[in-house]
Design a protein around this motif. Structure first.
Motif, short mmCIF file in Angstrom:
data_model
loop_
_atom_site.label_atom_id
_atom_site.label_comp_id
_atom_site.label_asym_id
_atom_site.label_seq_id
_atom_site.Cartn_x
_atom_site.Cartn_y
_atom_site.Cartn_z
N THR A 1 61.52 -4.66 66.20
CA THR A 1 61.13 -3.27 66.40
C THR A 1 59.67 -3.14 66.01
O THR A 1 59.19 -3.85 65.13
CB THR A 1 62.00 -2.35 65.53
N LYS A 2 58.96 -2.24 66.67
CA LYS A 2 57.55 -2.05 66.35
C LYS A 2 57.33 -0.62 65.87
O LYS A 2 57.82 0.33 66.48
CB LYS A 2 56.67 -2.35 67.56
N ILE A 3 56.60 -0.49 64.77
CA ILE A 3 56.21 0.82 64.24
C ILE A 3 54.74 1.04 64.60
O ILE A 3 53.87 0.29 64.18
CB ILE A 3 56.39 0.90 62.72
N HIS A 4 54.47 2.08 65.39
CA HIS A 4 53.11 2.48 65.72
C HIS A 4 52.77 3.67 64.82
O HIS A 4 53.54 4.63 64.74
CB HIS A 4 53.00 2.89 67.19
N LEU A 5 51.63 3.61 64.16
CA LEU A 5 51.36 4.63 63.15
C LEU A 5 49.88 4.95 63.03
O LEU A 5 49.02 4.18 63.47
CB LEU A 5 51.89 4.17 61.79
N SER A 6 49.61 6.11 62.46
CA SER A 6 48.26 6.48 62.05
C SER A 6 48.28 6.74 60.56
O SER A 6 49.28 7.20 60.00
CB SER A 6 47.79 7.74 62.80
N ALA A 7 47.16 6.42 59.89
CA ALA A 7 47.08 6.58 58.44
C ALA A 7 45.76 7.24 58.07
O ALA A 7 44.73 7.02 58.74
CB ALA A 7 47.20 5.23 57.74
N ASP A 8 45.79 8.05 57.04
CA ASP A 8 44.56 8.70 56.59
C ASP A 8 43.73 7.70 55.78
O ASP A 8 44.13 6.55 55.58
CB ASP A 8 44.87 9.96 55.78
N GLY A 9 42.58 8.14 55.33
CA GLY A 9 41.68 7.25 54.60
C GLY A 9 42.16 6.85 53.23
O GLY A 9 41.51 6.02 52.58
#
Length: 312
Positions: A163-171
């Motif tokens: 499974t693949k987790i696509h994500l965005s993260a803050d600084g």
């Protein structure tokens, strides 16, 4: 007495006002704090539900509560509230970064039924129809890649099911949004869904914040569609150009256009998303997928991200 990993009084104070008081059947939920502590224990250890320590209460209750909250969006709402609290304090660095990580699925994650469950845990025998219908719609939402294993965000490779987790993260290395897909899905196909899912509410009046100050990503996201999408939304971005794209532009001469801007100093900060991935993979139930259903595993990752926000 609290044990290691349980919610502190401060963390519980953030979550308690948002949790339902009644289960919709003229009764009250089992102590939410005890159940959430059991879920956190399972997140950290990756143990089977039935092997949870007795101090958390019946394992069936904890498992059903987690499945229900994964389906009806409760974990997502709690995560948004934790983000809103941080944003109100000016604690979010909006120079975000995007990436993905592949997760090996345990053999017990395979074999989910091909159709959505007829009823959600805890929603039968006179349960709330409103919650049940919303949760069932959330659980049965279409997934890119078709039905079967792909519909449950499982993909096959030489290493097995992934499974693949696509994500965005803050600084500050905390997840802002995430999407779960089958392991073979290309990173660039999920860039827009990941950015579109960024939604940090305001504690007071005002619309949720959806636009970051800037976005950083690696060469996997370097294509004209993504750059055009970011320009339309007025988002500054730092994405290195692929060698073949640069060669093709040079070959066209003046018709190839100008090279995309690239800030080396800003690109060095892309390590924050790698560190955010490392943080959620400290939870063994995230680092290895044991959940059969896509929406349950999405809830597992969201709950892990919530704990990271509470303890950051």
């Amino acid at each position: 007495m609290l044990s290691r990993g349980d919610l502190t009084d401060g963390e519980w104070a953030v979550l308690e006002p948002l949790l339902p008081r009644s289960n919709g059947r003229c009764g009250r939920w089992r102590d939410h704090r005890q159940v959430i502590n059991g879920i956190i224990h399972r997140l950290s250890t990756g143990c089977q539900w039935r092997k949870l320590p007795e101090r958390f209460g019946p394992w069936q209750t904890i498992h059903k509560r987690h499945a229900l909250w994964s389906a009806d969006g409760t974990w997502e709402r709690l995560l948004h509230h934790a983000q809103a609290v941080a944003d109100a304090a000016g604690d979010i660095d909006w120079n975000i970064n995007v990436d993905s990580t592949a997760i090996r699925a345990h053999q017990h994650a395979a074999g989910a039924p091909t159709s959505p469950p007829p009823a959600l845990p805890g929603a039968s025998k006179g349960g709330s129809a409103k919650i049940s219908s919303h949760a069932r719609a959330h659980a049965a939402a279409p997934v890119p890649g078709g039905g079967g294993a792909a519909g449950e965000a499982l993909g096959r490779s030489r290493g097995g099911l992934t499974t693949k987790i696509h994500l965005s993260a803050d600084g500050r290395c905390r997840l802002l949004s995430l999407v779960v897909t089958a392991g073979q899905r290309a990173d660039c196909t999920q860039f827009e869904p990941v950015i579109d899912k960024i939604r940090v509410p305001r504690l007071g009046a005002g619309r949720p914040r959806r636009l970051p100050d800037s976005v950083g990503a690696d060469k996997a996201y370097s294509n004209s569609l993504i750059r055009s999408y970011l320009r339309r939304r007025g988002i500054r971005h730092v994405i290195p150009e692929k060698i073949d794209s640069r060669t093709a532009r040079w070959r066209k001469g003046s018709d190839g256009g100008r090279p995309p801007g690239f800030d080396k100093a800003r690109y060095k900060a892309r390590n924050t998303v790698e560190r955010a991935i490392n943080k959620i993979k400290q939870f063994r139930a995230v680092a290895t997928r044991y959940d059969k259903r896509r929406y349950v595993y999405l809830g597992t990752v969201t709950a892990a991200a919530l704990v990271v926000w509470l303890r950051s």
